[in-house]
Design a protein around this motif. Structure first.
Motif, mmCIF file in Angstrom:
data_model
loop_
_atom_site.group_PDB
_atom_site.id
_atom_site.type_symbol
_atom_site.label_atom_id
_atom_site.label_comp_id
_atom_site.label_asym_id
_atom_site.label_seq_id
_atom_site.Cartn_x
_atom_site.Cartn_y
_atom_site.Cartn_z
ATOM 1 N N GLN A 132 -8.376 48.144 103.239
ATOM 2 C CA GLN A 132 -8.066 48.325 101.827
ATOM 3 C C GLN A 132 -8.005 47.022 101.040
ATOM 4 N N TYR A 133 -7.828 45.886 101.724
ATOM 5 C CA TYR A 133 -7.614 44.621 101.025
ATOM 6 C C TYR A 133 -8.568 43.546 101.522
ATOM 7 N N ASP A 134 -8.819 42.572 100.643
ATOM 8 C CA ASP A 134 -9.687 41.443 100.974
ATOM 9 C C ASP A 134 -8.920 40.126 101.062
ATOM 10 N N VAL A 135 -8.023 39.904 100.105
ATOM 11 C CA VAL A 135 -7.258 38.655 100.051
ATOM 12 C C VAL A 135 -5.778 39.002 99.978
ATOM 13 N N VAL A 136 -4.976 38.324 100.810
ATOM 14 C CA VAL A 136 -3.529 38.539 100.818
ATOM 15 C C VAL A 136 -2.824 37.196 100.685
ATOM 16 N N VAL A 137 -1.527 37.245 100.378
ATOM 17 C CA VAL A 137 -0.781 36.007 100.111
ATOM 18 C C VAL A 137 0.512 35.968 100.944
ATOM 19 N N PRO A 138 0.422 35.691 102.240
ATOM 20 C CA PRO A 138 1.632 35.607 103.061
ATOM 21 C C PRO A 138 2.343 34.262 102.910
ATOM 22 N N SER A 139 3.652 34.297 103.123
ATOM 23 C CA SER A 139 4.409 33.055 103.217
ATOM 24 C C SER A 139 4.140 32.406 104.573
ATOM 25 N N ASN A 140 4.419 31.112 104.645
ATOM 26 C CA ASN A 140 4.069 30.355 105.846
ATOM 27 C C ASN A 140 4.642 30.956 107.121
ATOM 28 N N TYR A 141 5.895 31.448 107.072
ATOM 29 C CA TYR A 141 6.518 31.900 108.315
ATOM 30 C C TYR A 141 5.928 33.212 108.835
ATOM 31 N N ALA A 142 5.098 33.866 108.010
ATOM 32 C CA ALA A 142 4.441 35.089 108.460
ATOM 33 C C ALA A 142 3.064 34.827 109.040
ATOM 34 N N VAL A 143 2.537 33.625 108.837
ATOM 35 C CA VAL A 143 1.130 33.355 109.146
ATOM 36 C C VAL A 143 0.835 33.417 110.643
ATOM 37 N N LYS A 144 1.661 32.780 111.473
ATOM 38 C CA LYS A 144 1.365 32.754 112.913
ATOM 39 C C LYS A 144 1.265 34.157 113.489
ATOM 40 N N GLY A 145 2.190 35.015 113.085
ATOM 41 C CA GLY A 145 2.153 36.389 113.582
ATOM 42 C C GLY A 145 0.929 37.133 113.105
ATOM 43 N N MET A 146 0.498 36.867 111.879
ATOM 44 C CA MET A 146 -0.680 37.541 111.351
ATOM 45 C C MET A 146 -1.951 37.075 112.050
ATOM 46 N N ILE A 147 -1.972 35.792 112.415
ATOM 47 C CA ILE A 147 -3.112 35.277 113.184
ATOM 48 C C ILE A 147 -3.149 35.954 114.547
ATOM 49 N N ALA A 148 -1.997 36.018 115.215
ATOM 50 C CA ALA A 148 -1.911 36.606 116.554
ATOM 51 C C ALA A 148 -2.302 38.078 116.551
ATOM 52 N N GLN A 149 -2.018 38.773 115.448
ATOM 53 C CA GLN A 149 -2.327 40.197 115.354
ATOM 54 C C GLN A 149 -3.701 40.467 114.744
ATOM 55 N N ASN A 150 -4.479 39.388 114.516
ATOM 56 C CA ASN A 150 -5.830 39.540 113.956
ATOM 57 C C ASN A 150 -5.815 40.241 112.595
ATOM 58 N N LEU A 151 -4.864 39.872 111.758
ATOM 59 C CA LEU A 151 -4.789 40.437 110.418
ATOM 60 C C LEU A 151 -5.504 39.573 109.384
#
Length: 355
Positions: free
Chosen positions: A85-104
């Motif tokens: 549903q989305y192309d660009v998102v704006v996570p805060s820094n502390y959420a980034v590592k988890g999003m990378i690990a989960q292939n988001l």
């Protein structure tokens, strides 16, 4: 504010049942032509509609913006089908590592984003994404201590000063567990990201002492309570504090001796599997144009990492200490980081604290 995946969703993600399909879309108009759309998942009140309209005017791409109120909400939606549903998102820094690990989110080709050079080094190469492989700093929204100096005569130099019983029902705080628990950790002599059980218990006891002084929990518009006079002290996002100061010059920023309780960097990221990678890169590069960046800060005066835009920013922004936090203070301050499995402990403390 939860980031806990259900077992069912973990299984679905693991086996690829949740689609990683394209996140943008094309619609056919009445004359048979295609209109491209880019889907932007962003914090509430963080990107002016005028910027999206000007991008469409320049590139012919409609940006449809949806909003979220927390990193946890954003991640949950991506996990529950938002990858399609989305192309660009704006996570805060502390959420980034988890999003990378989960292939988001996926790596960004910075060769296609020449305006990346406009970002000040203070915001780059931080430990959540060394080399900024996945992230492009957008704005920084630290939680700052704002005080109405006309109503508060006591000098405040520390988070511990907020425990004064004379401040009963006078404080507004963001409804955001990490920076407020972070203030408690700093006040008790610990790191923002401390996960030691004894240290967290000490912070929890501190929060219980603070609780009678808190009148309002508000992440959407905490400035309102300060401007109206309902509250005289705020632990609130710096952009909200900047707007409060603009409305009432008696409101001042205090830098507690323990440090900033909730320093974060919010980042532009490309959703994993987007079919509109080129358009997403164009959009990110456009956001980093100094003139566009100026428009963003004019409406939402958070700390702007775009050093090229600072020469264009209004004097009212540059002179506002809540907006224009010195880059060296950003560089030397601890960022809120991912606390991993200890997040459940933070969740428990926060839930019991709010009552």
């Amino acid at each position: 504010m939860k980031r806990i995946l259900s077992l069912v969703m973990v299984v679905l993600l693991t086996f690829g049942v949740v689609s990683l399909g394209g996140c943008g879309s094309s619609k056919t108009t009445s004359d048979g032509s295609d209109t491209k759309e880019l889907n932007f998942f962003q914090w509430t009140e963080y990107t002016p509609q005028s910027v999206l309209d000007s991008f469409k005017k320049k590139y012919g791409i409609t940006v449809k913006m949806s909003n979220f109120s927390s990193n946890e909400e954003m991640i949950a939606k991506l996990q529950a089908g938002g990858l399609s549903q989305y192309d660009v998102v704006v996570p805060s820094n502390y959420a980034v590592k988890g999003m990378i690990a989960q292939n988001l989110i996926q790596p960004i080709n910075k060769d296609n984003i020449p305006n990346f050079q406009n970002i000040d080094d203070s915001f780059l190469n931080r430990d959540y994404d060394p080399g900024n492989k996945y992230t492009v700093p957008y704005l920084s929204s630290p939680v700052v201590l704002a005080v109405n100096t006309k109503k508060v005569t006591k000098t405040i130099t520390s988070y511990n000063d907020l425990l004064d019983p004379s401040f009963k029902n006078q404080i507004v705080v963001v409804d955001d567990e990490r920076p407020i628990i972070g203030a408690a950790l700093l006040a008790t002599g610990h790191s923002l990201n401390d996960t030691n059980e004894n240290d967290l218990q000490e912070a929890e006891r501190w929060l219980k002492k603070l609780r009678p002084n808190i009148k309002v929990f508000d992440s959407d518009s905490p400035k309102t309570s300060l401007i109206s006079g309902e509250c005289s002290i705020g632990l609130i996002y710096n952009g909200e504090a900047a707007l409060a100061i603009k409305s009432n010059p008696d409101i001042k920023i205090v830098w507690p001796k323990e440090g900033i309780s909730g320093l974060t960097i919010d980042n532009l990221c490309i959703v994993k599997g987007t079919k509109h990678e080129k358009e997403a890169e164009m959009f990110i590069n456009y956001i980093l144009d100094p003139k566009v960046s100026k428009l963003i800060s004019a409406e939402y005066p958070y700390t702007n990492p775009n050093k090229a835009a600072h020469s264009l920013l209004a004097k009212s922004y540059l002179d506002n200490p809540a907006s224009n936090i010195p880059f060296d203070k950003i560089k030397s301050s601890e960022l809120l980081n991912d606390v991993g499995a200890s997040l459940s402990q933070f969740d428990r403390i926060w839930t019991e604290f709010k009552g």
